[in-house]
Scaffold this motif. Sequence first.
Motif, PDB file in Angstrom:
ATOM      1  N   LEU A   1      -8.394   7.066  -3.391  1.00  7.49           N
ATOM      2  CA  LEU A   1      -7.333   7.644  -4.145  1.00  7.49           C
ATOM      3  C   LEU A   1      -7.358   9.342  -4.468  1.00  7.49           C
ATOM      4  O   LEU A   1      -6.874   9.994  -5.194  1.00  7.49           O
ATOM      5  CB  LEU A   1      -6.989   7.250  -5.520  1.00  7.49           C
ATOM      6  N   GLN A   2      -8.567   9.848  -3.789  1.00  6.40           N
ATOM      7  CA  GLN A   2      -8.657  11.263  -3.723  1.00  6.40           C
ATOM      8  C   GLN A   2      -8.321  11.648  -2.342  1.00  6.40           C
ATOM      9  O   GLN A   2      -8.364  13.004  -2.190  1.00  6.40           O
ATOM     10  CB  GLN A   2     -10.268  11.603  -3.905  1.00  6.40           C
ATOM     11  N   HIS A   3      -7.737  10.965  -1.553  1.00 12.01           N
ATOM     12  CA  HIS A   3      -7.101  11.324  -0.230  1.00 12.01           C
ATOM     13  C   HIS A   3      -5.932  12.450  -0.522  1.00 12.01           C
ATOM     14  O   HIS A   3      -5.457  12.469  -1.589  1.00 12.01           O
ATOM     15  CB  HIS A   3      -6.492  10.017   0.748  1.00 12.01           C
ATOM     16  N   VAL A   4      -5.889  13.308   0.343  1.00 12.03           N
ATOM     17  CA  VAL A   4      -5.093  14.406   0.372  1.00 12.03           C
ATOM     18  C   VAL A   4      -3.550  14.026  -0.043  1.00 12.03           C
ATOM     19  O   VAL A   4      -2.789  14.786  -0.674  1.00 12.03           O
ATOM     20  CB  VAL A   4      -5.086  15.337   1.340  1.00 12.03           C
ATOM     21  N   HIS A   5      -3.233  12.978   0.574  1.00 12.91           N
ATOM     22  CA  HIS A   5      -1.823  12.462   0.159  1.00 12.91           C
ATOM     23  C   HIS A   5      -1.625  11.467  -0.775  1.00 12.91           C
ATOM     24  O   HIS A   5      -0.491  10.877  -1.142  1.00 12.91           O
ATOM     25  CB  HIS A   5      -1.174  11.659   1.513  1.00 12.91           C
ATOM     26  N   ALA A   6      -2.723  10.870  -1.728  1.00  9.04           N
ATOM     27  CA  ALA A   6      -2.545  10.121  -2.668  1.00  9.04           C
ATOM     28  C   ALA A   6      -2.034  10.658  -3.941  1.00  9.04           C
ATOM     29  O   ALA A   6      -1.889  11.898  -4.278  1.00  9.04           O
ATOM     30  CB  ALA A   6      -4.051   9.680  -3.106  1.00  9.04           C
TER      31      ALA A   6
ATOM     32  N   VAL B   1      -0.581   5.211  -4.899  1.00  6.64           N
ATOM     33  CA  VAL B   1      -0.107   5.382  -3.384  1.00  6.64           C
ATOM     34  C   VAL B   1      -0.927   6.051  -2.690  1.00  6.64           C
ATOM     35  O   VAL B   1      -1.555   7.307  -3.176  1.00  6.64           O
ATOM     36  CB  VAL B   1       1.458   6.133  -3.432  1.00  6.64           C
ATOM     37  N   THR B   2      -1.324   5.744  -1.603  1.00  7.47           N
ATOM     38  CA  THR B   2      -2.369   6.505  -0.580  1.00  7.47           C
ATOM     39  C   THR B   2      -2.228   5.925   0.650  1.00  7.47           C
ATOM     40  O   THR B   2      -1.633   4.931   0.965  1.00  7.47           O
ATOM     41  CB  THR B   2      -3.692   6.249  -1.376  1.00  7.47           C
ATOM     42  N   GLU B   3      -2.977   6.773   1.660  1.00  3.49           N
ATOM     43  CA  GLU B   3      -3.095   6.278   3.056  1.00  3.49           C
ATOM     44  C   GLU B   3      -3.966   5.138   3.126  1.00  3.49           C
ATOM     45  O   GLU B   3      -4.926   5.215   2.584  1.00  3.49           O
ATOM     46  CB  GLU B   3      -3.153   7.334   4.012  1.00  3.49           C
ATOM     47  N   VAL B   4      -3.834   4.255   4.059  1.00  8.58           N
ATOM     48  CA  VAL B   4      -4.842   3.377   4.217  1.00  8.58           C
ATOM     49  C   VAL B   4      -5.585   3.875   5.387  1.00  8.58           C
ATOM     50  O   VAL B   4      -4.928   3.634   6.641  1.00  8.58           O
ATOM     51  CB  VAL B   4      -4.398   1.893   4.246  1.00  8.58           C
ATOM     52  N   VAL B   5      -6.689   4.610   5.635  1.00 10.07           N
ATOM     53  CA  VAL B   5      -7.357   5.262   6.685  1.00 10.07           C
ATOM     54  C   VAL B   5      -7.801   4.067   7.417  1.00 10.07           C
ATOM     55  O   VAL B   5      -7.753   4.199   8.791  1.00 10.07           O
ATOM     56  CB  VAL B   5      -8.192   6.295   6.146  1.00 10.07           C
TER      57      VAL B   5
ATOM     58  N   TYR C   1       0.278   3.074   4.850  1.00  6.62           N
ATOM     59  CA  TYR C   1       0.012   3.424   3.214  1.00  6.62           C
ATOM     60  C   TYR C   1       0.249   2.092   2.374  1.00  6.62           C
ATOM     61  O   TYR C   1       0.517   1.222   2.969  1.00  6.62           O
ATOM     62  CB  TYR C   1       0.977   4.369   2.766  1.00  6.62           C
ATOM     63  N   CYS C   2       0.138   2.445   0.875  1.00  7.55           N
ATOM     64  CA  CYS C   2       0.282   1.223   0.003  1.00  7.55           C
ATOM     65  C   CYS C   2       0.485   1.617  -1.180  1.00  7.55           C
ATOM     66  O   CYS C   2       0.181   2.927  -1.390  1.00  7.55           O
ATOM     67  CB  CYS C   2      -1.024   0.217   0.106  1.00  7.55           C
ATOM     68  N   LEU C   3       1.457   1.003  -1.836  1.00  2.00           N
ATOM     69  CA  LEU C   3       1.505   1.097  -3.399  1.00  2.00           C
ATOM     70  C   LEU C   3       0.943   0.133  -4.234  1.00  2.00           C
ATOM     71  O   LEU C   3       1.077  -0.905  -3.784  1.00  2.00           O
ATOM     72  CB  LEU C   3       3.238   1.068  -3.617  1.00  2.00           C
ATOM     73  N   ILE C   4       0.050   0.202  -5.166  1.00  2.00           N
ATOM     74  CA  ILE C   4      -0.698  -0.838  -5.927  1.00  2.00           C
ATOM     75  C   ILE C   4       0.103  -0.419  -7.482  1.00  2.00           C
ATOM     76  O   ILE C   4       0.088   0.872  -7.898  1.00  2.00           O
ATOM     77  CB  ILE C   4      -2.054  -0.576  -6.048  1.00  2.00           C
TER      78      ILE C   4
ATOM     79  N   VAL D   1       0.336  -5.686  -8.353  1.00  5.34           N
ATOM     80  CA  VAL D   1       1.652  -5.739  -7.237  1.00  5.34           C
ATOM     81  C   VAL D   1       0.884  -4.928  -6.167  1.00  5.34           C
ATOM     82  O   VAL D   1       0.599  -3.742  -6.523  1.00  5.34           O
ATOM     83  CB  VAL D   1       2.740  -5.228  -7.640  1.00  5.34           C
ATOM     84  N   ILE D   2       0.864  -5.389  -4.923  1.00  2.00           N
ATOM     85  CA  ILE D   2       0.523  -4.545  -3.539  1.00  2.00           C
ATOM     86  C   ILE D   2       1.608  -4.613  -2.571  1.00  2.00           C
ATOM     87  O   ILE D   2       2.279  -5.502  -2.274  1.00  2.00           O
ATOM     88  CB  ILE D   2      -0.663  -5.347  -3.085  1.00  2.00           C
ATOM     89  N   VAL D   3       2.023  -3.349  -2.328  1.00  2.00           N
ATOM     90  CA  VAL D   3       3.188  -3.293  -1.705  1.00  2.00           C
ATOM     91  C   VAL D   3       2.802  -2.324  -0.084  1.00  2.00           C
ATOM     92  O   VAL D   3       2.384  -1.026  -0.410  1.00  2.00           O
ATOM     93  CB  VAL D   3       4.420  -2.389  -2.122  1.00  2.00           C
ATOM     94  N   PRO D   4       2.710  -3.070   0.893  1.00  2.00           N
ATOM     95  CA  PRO D   4       2.337  -2.238   2.239  1.00  2.00           C
ATOM     96  C   PRO D   4       3.374  -1.311   2.559  1.00  2.00           C
ATOM     97  O   PRO D   4       4.684  -1.656   2.463  1.00  2.00           O
ATOM     98  CB  PRO D   4       1.986  -3.233   3.216  1.00  2.00           C
TER      99      PRO D   4
END
Length: 229
Positions: A53-58, A41-45, A125-128, A113-116
């Motif tokens: 996936l090293q993003h602060v919110h990942a 789970v991470t932000e799509v910047v 953001y997205c969940l993979i 599975v990709i969930v925007p």
Amino acid sequence: MLVTETVLHLGPELERAVNRMDFFRLFKSLAGSHGFSYFGVTEVVSDEQGINLQHVHALHNLPASWFEDPKLQVIDARDPVFVRLQQSSAPCVMDLGQTPSEVLGCSGSDTVVIVPLHAATGKRYCLILVGGDAKPDHQALALIALDAALIFQRYFEVILSLDSISGLSDREIQIVRWTSEGKTSAEIAIILGLSEHTVNSYIAAVLRKLHVVNRAQMVASAIRSGLIT
């Protein structure tokens, strides 16, 4: 018809989530309940940066060995998984057997599975989910999407919105987190590819914003406010 009673996280477990580790467990449980071994789970910047996936919110449990550069842990913007994410605003299932992913192909599974996901601030953001044996049908995909939305809404309310309220930037939160793990300014500079002077400047700015006088108080304040765990 979607039976909401079967959704995984409508109960006390979601209500008790108060820090990043709690949400890590929730997303991992969501993945496992649908037969997937790994999640991210991470932000799509931006369209150019791919999935960081090293993003602060990942939050993720993807092995570092899957990435060409384990320190970066990025799914490139040219990767079919990111391209598919950019093309769809709805949850979808992707067959890696037909469109291979350099990173996620290491899972040994053909199904992703990709969930925007979208925050109230407008950020994407997205969940993979990856590492599953079976392709989810429409009913299962709808349940995954509903579960993901419920968990993410709580994650935003408890964690992400506080990050905005604190006034700290993503980079500042990242530096606070590394400081909480005992890293020195020199070590953080190497990890983040910055100069030691720049790291110290970020820390000085955080001290002012949190109204504290040293690093120990900075970390304690960040933990109390839920910015880090």
